[in-house]
Design a protein around this motif. Structure first.
Motif, PDB file in Angstrom:
ATOM      1  N   TYR A 183      13.036   9.018  -2.784  1.00 37.67           N
ATOM      2  CA  TYR A 183      11.599   9.255  -3.418  1.00 37.67           C
ATOM      3  C   TYR A 183      10.656   9.994  -2.813  1.00 37.67           C
ATOM      4  O   TYR A 183      10.262  10.797  -3.122  1.00 37.67           O
ATOM      5  CB  TYR A 183      11.054   7.756  -4.139  1.00 37.67           C
ATOM      6  N   LYS A 184      10.854   9.828  -1.537  1.00 42.26           N
ATOM      7  CA  LYS A 184       9.943  10.480  -0.466  1.00 42.26           C
ATOM      8  C   LYS A 184      10.619  12.018  -0.309  1.00 42.26           C
ATOM      9  O   LYS A 184       9.827  12.960  -0.880  1.00 42.26           O
ATOM     10  CB  LYS A 184      10.162  10.233   0.861  1.00 42.26           C
ATOM     11  N   GLY A 185      11.816  12.215  -0.818  1.00 47.25           N
ATOM     12  CA  GLY A 185      12.374  13.502  -0.986  1.00 47.25           C
ATOM     13  C   GLY A 185      12.006  14.275  -2.277  1.00 47.25           C
ATOM     14  O   GLY A 185      11.847  15.429  -2.364  1.00 47.25           O
ATOM     15  N   LYS A 186      11.677  13.608  -3.138  1.00 41.69           N
ATOM     16  CA  LYS A 186      11.336  14.093  -4.366  1.00 41.69           C
ATOM     17  C   LYS A 186       9.735  14.526  -4.634  1.00 41.69           C
ATOM     18  O   LYS A 186       9.290  14.720  -5.501  1.00 41.69           O
ATOM     19  CB  LYS A 186      11.555  13.139  -5.426  1.00 41.69           C
ATOM     20  N   GLY A 187       9.062  14.164  -3.594  1.00 46.12           N
ATOM     21  CA  GLY A 187       7.696  14.247  -3.238  1.00 46.12           C
ATOM     22  C   GLY A 187       6.827  13.438  -4.134  1.00 46.12           C
ATOM     23  O   GLY A 187       5.435  13.942  -4.548  1.00 46.12           O
ATOM     24  N   VAL A 188       7.379  12.210  -4.543  1.00 45.70           N
ATOM     25  CA  VAL A 188       6.316  11.255  -5.352  1.00 45.70           C
ATOM     26  C   VAL A 188       5.917   9.980  -4.768  1.00 45.70           C
ATOM     27  O   VAL A 188       5.354   9.391  -5.257  1.00 45.70           O
ATOM     28  CB  VAL A 188       7.439  10.931  -6.687  1.00 45.70           C
ATOM     29  N   LEU A 189       6.703   9.717  -3.442  1.00 47.28           N
ATOM     30  CA  LEU A 189       6.355   8.711  -2.728  1.00 47.28           C
ATOM     31  C   LEU A 189       4.687   8.650  -2.287  1.00 47.28           C
ATOM     32  O   LEU A 189       4.403   9.325  -1.480  1.00 47.28           O
ATOM     33  CB  LEU A 189       7.208   8.253  -1.645  1.00 47.28           C
ATOM     34  N   GLN A 190       4.108   7.209  -2.685  1.00 44.52           N
ATOM     35  CA  GLN A 190       2.751   7.119  -2.116  1.00 44.52           C
ATOM     36  C   GLN A 190       3.044   5.664  -1.251  1.00 44.52           C
ATOM     37  O   GLN A 190       3.266   4.896  -1.947  1.00 44.52           O
ATOM     38  CB  GLN A 190       1.724   7.280  -2.940  1.00 44.52           C
ATOM     39  N   THR A 191       2.756   5.679  -0.004  1.00 47.48           N
ATOM     40  CA  THR A 191       2.685   4.326   0.467  1.00 47.48           C
ATOM     41  C   THR A 191       1.463   3.758   0.890  1.00 47.48           C
ATOM     42  O   THR A 191       0.485   4.328   1.426  1.00 47.48           O
ATOM     43  CB  THR A 191       3.608   4.353   1.967  1.00 47.48           C
ATOM     44  N   ILE A 192       1.133   2.565   0.562  1.00 43.44           N
ATOM     45  CA  ILE A 192      -0.088   1.860   0.544  1.00 43.44           C
ATOM     46  C   ILE A 192      -0.030   0.528   1.446  1.00 43.44           C
ATOM     47  O   ILE A 192       1.080  -0.191   1.084  1.00 43.44           O
ATOM     48  CB  ILE A 192      -0.551   1.350  -0.821  1.00 43.44           C
ATOM     49  N   ASP A 193      -0.949   0.215   2.353  1.00 39.93           N
ATOM     50  CA  ASP A 193      -1.146  -0.924   3.115  1.00 39.93           C
ATOM     51  C   ASP A 193      -1.445  -2.125   2.221  1.00 39.93           C
ATOM     52  O   ASP A 193      -2.290  -2.416   1.846  1.00 39.93           O
ATOM     53  CB  ASP A 193      -2.201  -1.086   4.201  1.00 39.93           C
ATOM     54  N   GLY A 194      -0.244  -2.997   1.513  1.00 39.30           N
ATOM     55  CA  GLY A 194      -0.377  -3.829   0.781  1.00 39.30           C
ATOM     56  C   GLY A 194      -0.810  -5.426   1.330  1.00 39.30           C
ATOM     57  O   GLY A 194      -0.906  -6.472   0.640  1.00 39.30           O
ATOM     58  N   MET A 195      -1.222  -5.224   2.459  1.00 39.99           N
ATOM     59  CA  MET A 195      -1.699  -6.357   3.471  1.00 39.99           C
ATOM     60  C   MET A 195      -3.071  -6.531   2.969  1.00 39.99           C
ATOM     61  O   MET A 195      -3.779  -7.638   3.097  1.00 39.99           O
ATOM     62  CB  MET A 195      -1.396  -6.454   4.680  1.00 39.99           C
ATOM     63  N   ALA A 196      -3.707  -5.464   2.435  1.00 42.09           N
ATOM     64  CA  ALA A 196      -5.267  -5.581   2.156  1.00 42.09           C
ATOM     65  C   ALA A 196      -5.247  -6.622   0.996  1.00 42.09           C
ATOM     66  O   ALA A 196      -4.407  -6.913   0.187  1.00 42.09           O
ATOM     67  CB  ALA A 196      -5.682  -4.174   1.759  1.00 42.09           C
ATOM     68  N   SER A 197      -6.799  -6.756   0.758  1.00 44.75           N
ATOM     69  CA  SER A 197      -7.037  -7.751  -0.410  1.00 44.75           C
ATOM     70  C   SER A 197      -6.623  -7.002  -1.779  1.00 44.75           C
ATOM     71  O   SER A 197      -6.319  -5.845  -1.893  1.00 44.75           O
ATOM     72  CB  SER A 197      -8.477  -8.029  -0.475  1.00 44.75           C
TER      73      SER A 197
END
Ligand code: ADP
Ligand code: ADP
Ligand code: ZN
Length: 221
Positions: A183-197
């Motif tokens: 998905y990164k290769g397709k240019g659609v990946l967004q990563t979020i810090d899920g440890m937050a509230s």
């Protein structure tokens, strides 16, 4: 807008999918909920789920295919818990092509394994409306009553046990996480810090989906 919420068991996908559904009117396609809903086909899946193993690809692909063709998906959808293997990701590409849709974003919620175990151990849901809560991190506002529907019956998932969770985490790392580069290769990946509230994660997701920061975001919306 068509999204995948991506992440390990307990990352907060279901919680955030519910919020996206409410905020944007996107259809919520949760593979786990679909498999748990009563029905003959789904009984097949039970043994796998109880062990903490993934159900066979063909089974879940057929379920998702049927769901994607329903009317409410035309306005956009959120996939929660699908795809989880390479064959599922390939099948999804094929299905999207057939219905002339593309992915706007794949949003990855990144959470440590230790935190995941704590989240899963304290998870419970309203038996009436399915709202998800946590013993420490998302308590009921009024003791014994669901915030959303007032229901007074709650349940805990059979597979949310320590032994099973380890297998589920293992299959995430071995079979599901390897899809991220695709998905990164397709240019659609967004990563979020899920440890937050929960609130902070919602705010970050909203910032991504309202930015229109990728080439497919405006299409099929
Ligand atoms: P998933 O669908 O990815 O398995 P859930 O949305 O069911 O995850 O969340 C797992 C548990 O963790 C639930 O009990 C939920 O209330 C809680 N939870 C979800 N997001 C957060 C967060 N950001 N911080 C703390 N707890 C959370
Ligand atoms: P969580 O995100 O909390 O692990 P889900 O509700 O998404 O839970 O999934 C519960 C179980 O349903 C999984 O452990 C697996 O057995 C089955 N399952 C759900 N989605 C899939 C999928 N895409 N492929 C295979 N099995 C799945
Ligand atoms: Zn409820």
């Amino acid at each position: 807008m068509n999204l995948i919420l991506f992440g390990p068991p307990g990352a907060g996908k279901g919680t955030q999918a519910e919020r996206l559904h409410d905020a944007y009117g996107l259809a919520k396609l949760s593979s786990g909920d679909m498999l748990r809903s009563p029905g003959t086909l789904n009984n097949l899946a039970r043994t796998y789920m109880q062990r903490g193993d993934l159900v066979p690809d063909d089974l879940i692909i057929a379920i998702i295919r049927g769901r994607l063709n329903q009317k409410d998906c035309a306005r956009g959808f959120i996939l929660d818990g699908f795809p989880r293997t390479a064959p599922q990701a390939e099948a999804l590409d094929g299905m999207l092509k057939e219905i002339r849709k593309s992915l706007s974003y794949v949003i990855e919620l990144k959470v440590d394994d230790r935190q995941l175990i704590e989240r899963i151990a304290g998870r419970f849901t309203c038996a009436k409306c399915g709202a998800v809560y946590h013993d420490s991190f998302h308590k009921l506002k009024t003791e014994g009553a669901c915030d959303a529907c007032g229901g007074t019956q709650f349940s805990r998932r059979e597979d949310d046990k320590v032994e099973t969770v380890a297998r589920r985490l293992e299959s995430y790392h071995r079979q599901t996480a390897p899809l991220l580069p695709y998905y990164k290769g397709k240019g659609v990946l967004q990563t979020i810090d899920g440890m937050a509230s929960i609130e902070e994660v919602t705010a970050k997701i909203n910032a991504i989906v309202s930015s229109g920061s990728n080439k497919n975001a405006a299409k099929n919306s």
